[in-house]
Design a protein around this motif. Structure first.
Motif, PDB file in Angstrom:
ATOM      1  N   ARG A  22       0.828  -1.212   0.000  1.00  0.00           N
ATOM      2  CA  ARG A  22       0.000   0.000   0.000  1.00  0.00           C
ATOM      3  C   ARG A  22       0.862   1.262   0.000  1.00  0.00           C
ATOM      4  NH1 ARG A  22      -5.598  -0.475   3.151  1.00  0.00           N
ATOM      5  NH2 ARG A  22      -5.676   1.606   2.215  1.00  0.00           N
ATOM      6  N   THR A  23       2.011   1.221   0.655  1.00  0.00           N
ATOM      7  CA  THR A  23       2.899   2.390   0.649  1.00  0.00           C
ATOM      8  C   THR A  23       3.418   2.653  -0.757  1.00  0.00           C
ATOM      9  OG1 THR A  23       3.537   2.019   2.947  1.00  0.00           O
ATOM     10  CG2 THR A  23       5.035   3.346   1.596  1.00  0.00           C
ATOM     11  N   MET A  24       3.853   1.588  -1.453  1.00  0.00           N
ATOM     12  CA  MET A  24       4.344   1.766  -2.823  1.00  0.00           C
ATOM     13  C   MET A  24       3.208   2.206  -3.742  1.00  0.00           C
ATOM     14  SD  MET A  24       7.321  -1.064  -3.428  1.00  0.00           S
ATOM     15  CE  MET A  24       6.730  -2.459  -2.501  1.00  0.00           C
ATOM     16  N   ARG A  26       0.614   4.008  -2.889  1.00  0.00           N
ATOM     17  CA  ARG A  26       0.353   5.421  -2.605  1.00  0.00           C
ATOM     18  C   ARG A  26       1.389   6.334  -3.224  1.00  0.00           C
ATOM     19  NH1 ARG A  26      -1.142   4.654   3.753  1.00  0.00           N
ATOM     20  NH2 ARG A  26      -3.183   3.705   3.385  1.00  0.00           N
ATOM     21  N   GLN A  27       2.567   5.787  -3.503  1.00  0.00           N
ATOM     22  CA  GLN A  27       3.621   6.571  -4.150  1.00  0.00           C
ATOM     23  C   GLN A  27       3.443   6.597  -5.665  1.00  0.00           C
ATOM     24  OE1 GLN A  27       7.156   4.623  -2.708  1.00  0.00           O
ATOM     25  NE2 GLN A  27       7.166   5.795  -0.800  1.00  0.00           N
ATOM     26  N   GLY A  28       2.355   6.004  -6.143  1.00  0.00           N
ATOM     27  CA  GLY A  28       2.055   6.042  -7.565  1.00  0.00           C
ATOM     28  C   GLY A  28       2.536   4.847  -8.350  1.00  0.00           C
ATOM     29  N   ARG A  29       3.071   3.854  -7.683  1.00  0.00           N
ATOM     30  CA  ARG A  29       3.535   2.657  -8.385  1.00  0.00           C
ATOM     31  C   ARG A  29       2.369   1.700  -8.586  1.00  0.00           C
ATOM     32  NH1 ARG A  29       9.386   1.952  -7.252  1.00  0.00           N
ATOM     33  NH2 ARG A  29       9.982   3.661  -5.910  1.00  0.00           N
ATOM     34  N   ASP A  87      -5.362   1.726  -2.887  1.00  0.00           N
ATOM     35  CA  ASP A  87      -4.045   2.328  -3.122  1.00  0.00           C
ATOM     36  C   ASP A  87      -3.309   1.743  -4.313  1.00  0.00           C
ATOM     37  OD1 ASP A  87      -4.357   4.030  -0.919  1.00  0.00           O
ATOM     38  OD2 ASP A  87      -3.610   2.488   0.444  1.00  0.00           O
ATOM     39  N   ASN A  88      -4.054   1.421  -5.397  1.00  0.00           N
ATOM     40  CA  ASN A  88      -3.414   0.982  -6.641  1.00  0.00           C
ATOM     41  C   ASN A  88      -2.702  -0.360  -6.507  1.00  0.00           C
ATOM     42  OD1 ASN A  88      -2.938   1.492  -9.395  1.00  0.00           O
ATOM     43  ND2 ASN A  88      -0.923   2.355  -8.983  1.00  0.00           N
TER      44      ASN A  88
END
Length: 105
Positions: A22-24, A26-29, A87-88
């Motif tokens: 989810r962190t990655m 949220r960074q657009g990945r 989150d993508n």
């Protein structure tokens, strides 16, 4: 980038995997999370919910019992056996990865 989280039971692999994914995301990945655990709970940790996590696990079991056909390629695998998480992140519950291609997707 490919990241694998491994370790013994109860060491926090699922939680760590969900936070990383989810962190990655949220960074657009674009993130693909593969849950290979015999007790797959990554979907719950990612936020797809109990029902969808159970559906993905049921599809994996159907494959193991020969009731479903394996996907011939990556795109179809993610389409048929994957689910969108927040989150993508795209999640799939798999039994194993045969012939993983090196490099990035």
């Amino acid at each position: 980038m490919k990241v694998a989280v491994v370790g013994k039971g109860g060491s926090g692999k699922t939680t760590t995997s969900a936070v990383l994914a989810r962190t990655m995301g949220r960074q657009g990945r674009a993130v693909v999370a593969l849950d290979c655990d015999s007790n797959p709970n990554l979907g719950i940790s990612l936020g797809v919910g109990d029902t969808e996590t159970e559906r993905l696990d049921s599809m994996r079991q159907a494959l193991a019992e020969g009731e479903e056909e394996h996907a011939p390629g990556w795109a179809e695998l993610m389409d048929r056996f994957g689910s969108d998480a927040p989150d993508n992140v795209r999640l799939a519950v798999v039994s194993r990865i045969e012939n993983p291609e090196p490099g990035c997707l």
